[in-house]
Write a protein that holds these residues in place. Structure first.
Motif, PDB file in Angstrom:
ATOM      1  N   TYR A 180       1.185  -1.045  -0.146  1.00 63.43           N
ATOM      2  CA  TYR A 180       0.077  -0.149   0.153  1.00 63.43           C
ATOM      3  C   TYR A 180       0.982   1.146  -0.104  1.00 63.43           C
ATOM      4  O   TYR A 180       1.706   1.293   1.053  1.00 63.43           O
ATOM      5  CB  TYR A 180      -0.931  -0.265   0.652  1.00 63.43           C
ATOM      6  CG  TYR A 180      -1.761   0.672   1.561  1.00 63.43           C
ATOM      7  CD1 TYR A 180      -1.842   2.332   1.673  1.00 63.43           C
ATOM      8  CD2 TYR A 180      -3.561   0.658   1.596  1.00 63.43           C
ATOM      9  CE1 TYR A 180      -2.745   2.956   2.021  1.00 63.43           C
ATOM     10  CE2 TYR A 180      -4.728   0.964   1.785  1.00 63.43           C
ATOM     11  CZ  TYR A 180      -4.301   2.157   1.528  1.00 63.43           C
ATOM     12  OH  TYR A 180      -4.963   3.780   1.781  1.00 63.43           O
ATOM     13  N   LEU A 181       1.090   2.069  -1.442  1.00 59.79           N
ATOM     14  CA  LEU A 181       1.690   3.112  -1.270  1.00 59.79           C
ATOM     15  C   LEU A 181       1.334   4.372  -0.122  1.00 59.79           C
ATOM     16  O   LEU A 181      -0.111   4.751  -0.441  1.00 59.79           O
ATOM     17  CB  LEU A 181       1.583   3.392  -2.453  1.00 59.79           C
ATOM     18  CG  LEU A 181       3.325   5.304  -2.506  1.00 59.79           C
ATOM     19  CD1 LEU A 181       4.098   4.538  -2.363  1.00 59.79           C
ATOM     20  CD2 LEU A 181       2.491   5.299  -4.177  1.00 59.79           C
ATOM     21  N   THR A 182       1.870   4.741   0.583  1.00 60.51           N
ATOM     22  CA  THR A 182       1.925   6.023   1.363  1.00 60.51           C
ATOM     23  C   THR A 182       2.742   6.586   0.803  1.00 60.51           C
ATOM     24  O   THR A 182       3.913   6.759   0.713  1.00 60.51           O
ATOM     25  CB  THR A 182       1.868   5.333   3.062  1.00 60.51           C
ATOM     26  OG1 THR A 182       3.076   5.400   3.103  1.00 60.51           O
ATOM     27  CG2 THR A 182       0.839   4.655   3.000  1.00 60.51           C
ATOM     28  N   GLU A 183       2.516   8.398   1.873  1.00 59.44           N
ATOM     29  CA  GLU A 183       3.535   9.423   1.998  1.00 59.44           C
ATOM     30  C   GLU A 183       4.434   9.008   2.351  1.00 59.44           C
ATOM     31  O   GLU A 183       5.406   9.692   2.378  1.00 59.44           O
ATOM     32  CB  GLU A 183       2.871  10.735   2.132  1.00 59.44           C
ATOM     33  CG  GLU A 183       1.763  10.595   0.887  1.00 59.44           C
ATOM     34  CD  GLU A 183       0.910  11.964   1.837  1.00 59.44           C
ATOM     35  OE1 GLU A 183       0.812  13.336   2.338  1.00 59.44           O
ATOM     36  OE2 GLU A 183      -0.188  12.272   0.652  1.00 59.44           O
ATOM     37  N   ASP A 184       4.736   8.074   3.479  1.00 57.37           N
ATOM     38  CA  ASP A 184       5.719   7.774   4.238  1.00 57.37           C
ATOM     39  C   ASP A 184       6.160   6.216   3.626  1.00 57.37           C
ATOM     40  O   ASP A 184       7.349   5.818   3.934  1.00 57.37           O
ATOM     41  CB  ASP A 184       5.191   7.704   5.622  1.00 57.37           C
ATOM     42  CG  ASP A 184       4.710   8.657   5.815  1.00 57.37           C
ATOM     43  OD1 ASP A 184       4.925   9.884   5.704  1.00 57.37           O
ATOM     44  OD2 ASP A 184       4.105   8.322   6.724  1.00 57.37           O
ATOM     45  N   THR A 185       5.900   5.847   2.153  1.00 55.87           N
ATOM     46  CA  THR A 185       6.847   4.776   1.800  1.00 55.87           C
ATOM     47  C   THR A 185       8.174   4.898   2.090  1.00 55.87           C
ATOM     48  O   THR A 185       8.790   5.508   1.131  1.00 55.87           O
ATOM     49  CB  THR A 185       5.933   4.375   0.812  1.00 55.87           C
ATOM     50  OG1 THR A 185       4.827   3.639   1.119  1.00 55.87           O
ATOM     51  CG2 THR A 185       6.470   2.937  -0.037  1.00 55.87           C
ATOM     52  N   ASP A 186       8.886   4.115   1.816  1.00 50.49           N
ATOM     53  CA  ASP A 186      10.301   3.768   1.974  1.00 50.49           C
ATOM     54  C   ASP A 186      10.495   3.269   1.309  1.00 50.49           C
ATOM     55  O   ASP A 186      10.412   1.572   0.390  1.00 50.49           O
ATOM     56  CB  ASP A 186      11.416   2.622   3.159  1.00 50.49           C
ATOM     57  CG  ASP A 186      12.765   2.249   2.918  1.00 50.49           C
ATOM     58  OD1 ASP A 186      12.795   2.966   1.659  1.00 50.49           O
ATOM     59  OD2 ASP A 186      13.034   1.827   3.529  1.00 50.49           O
ATOM     60  N   PRO A 187      11.228   3.738   0.112  1.00 49.31           N
ATOM     61  CA  PRO A 187      11.615   3.252  -1.453  1.00 49.31           C
ATOM     62  C   PRO A 187      12.213   1.896  -1.986  1.00 49.31           C
ATOM     63  O   PRO A 187      12.192   0.856  -2.229  1.00 49.31           O
ATOM     64  CB  PRO A 187      12.268   4.597  -2.147  1.00 49.31           C
ATOM     65  CG  PRO A 187      11.699   5.898  -2.042  1.00 49.31           C
ATOM     66  CD  PRO A 187      11.859   5.364  -0.418  1.00 49.31           C
TER      67      PRO A 187
END
Length: 331
Positions: free
Chosen positions: A71-78
């Motif tokens: 789930y892509l969030t604005e805090d996702t770690d690339p």
């Protein structure tokens, strides 16, 4: 034709939930060889470790080959996303605009905030699945998908031209035309092929037909049917989404149709009605694997002409009513 044998299909968009619900509904998708499983749990599946743990629970519940998503969030770690894909833990990442559908509160509000993750995914070849709706208050709910194409998808595609994109559960002619113009992949659900918004609204509101993206006009349904039966960029994704009866039959009802128990007979019925049974295997079994760079399944399933025996409920979840008899059943 009284029987049809095709390679085993896959479901490229499936909700299985968790805990008791997961254990109740997972066997309903057993005809599918693989399924891309949505990550919108509470809390959502946002890390590689989350995906591993959820995959184990799905397998224990009776579905043996889930293809996991983050789930892509604005805090996702690339780096975590890239590692999860490189290690075969995930097949794709899912982008939900915040507030677009069930359990999407953690979704993306600021698209600039997810640019680092998208750039890393583009470089590493990690596919992105899109819930294609704009959720701004001023956008009419029937126009959310069309608005997404211009406001969100076009800038995203231009900024990341090599990112593999799947526009999920397309519902409009606008989306069909966009997919064709830009050579994307797209899934189409049972309900959006079989119903239009009159089926949901005329004569009273039918909550079990309420889903997001919402059912559209008949001309949009016709465009989806033409795409599904003629174009290899479109493939099977049920978006089967179980909710307990009390959540569907409520003053403010949950969005989603639980179609897994009858999905393949329903698709076969629609293709038969369109005189396109010869195209069912491509839609259900070949186009999705090609899009994701995976081999098709080696084994087959056989459908025979007849009325399937579908239970009205699975546990406390009502099974989707297609509003007309189905004419194909699994042997």
């Amino acid at each position: 034709m009284d029987s049809l044998t095709i390679r085993r299909p896959d479901d490229w968009h499936l909700h299985l939930r968790d805990d008791d619900m997961l254990r109740a509904v997972a066997p309903s998708s057993s005809v599918m060889g693989r399924a891309i499983v949505m990550p919108n749990l509470v809390p959502p599946v946002v890390t590689k470790a989350d995906a591993v743990a959820y995959r184990d629970r799905i397998r224990a519940a009776g579905f043996s080959n889930p293809l996991m998503t983050l789930y892509l969030t604005e805090d996702t770690d690339p780096a975590d996303v890239v590692a999860a894909h490189a290690e075969g833990v995930i097949t794709a990442v899912k982008l939900y605009p915040a507030g677009a559908t069930t359990n999407s509160a953690s979704g993306v509000r600021d698209f600039d905030a997810v640019r680092p993750a998208l750039a890393a995914m583009e470089e590493a070849g990690v596919p992105l699945c899109l819930h294609g709706e704009v959720t701004d208050r001023e956008i009419d709910i029937f126009d959310r998908e069309s608005a997404f194409l211009d406001k969100r998808l076009e800038p995203l595609r231009k900024a990341h031209p090599s990112l593999k994109l799947t526009l999920e559960h397309v519902t409009t002619k606008d989306a069909v035309d966009y997919v064709r113009a830009h050579d994307l992949g797209a899934t189409i659900t049972v309900q959006h092929l079989m119903l239009d918004r009159n089926d949901m609204l005329v004569g009273g509101m039918r909550p079990h037909y309420y889903c997001l993206p919402i059912l559209k006009r008949a001309r949009h349904r016709d465009a989806l049917l033409e795409a599904a039966t003629t174009d290899d960029r479109f493939f099977l994704g049920t978006d089967s989404a179980p909710h307990p009866l009390h959540a569907k039959e409520a003053e403010c009802c949950a969005a989603g149709c639980f179609t897994a128990p009858l999905a393949l007979p329903a698709y076969a019925t629609v293709f038969d009605e369109a005189g396109a049974l010869d195209r069912l295997e491509a839609f259900a079994s070949l186009n999705g694997p090609r899009h994701y760079g995976l081999p098709p399944n080696d084994d087959t399933v056989t459908l025979v002409r007849g009325t399937p025996d579908i239970p009205p409920k699975v546990g406390d979840v009502a099974v989707f009513d297609p509003a007309r008899p189905l004419t194909w059943t699994l042997q």
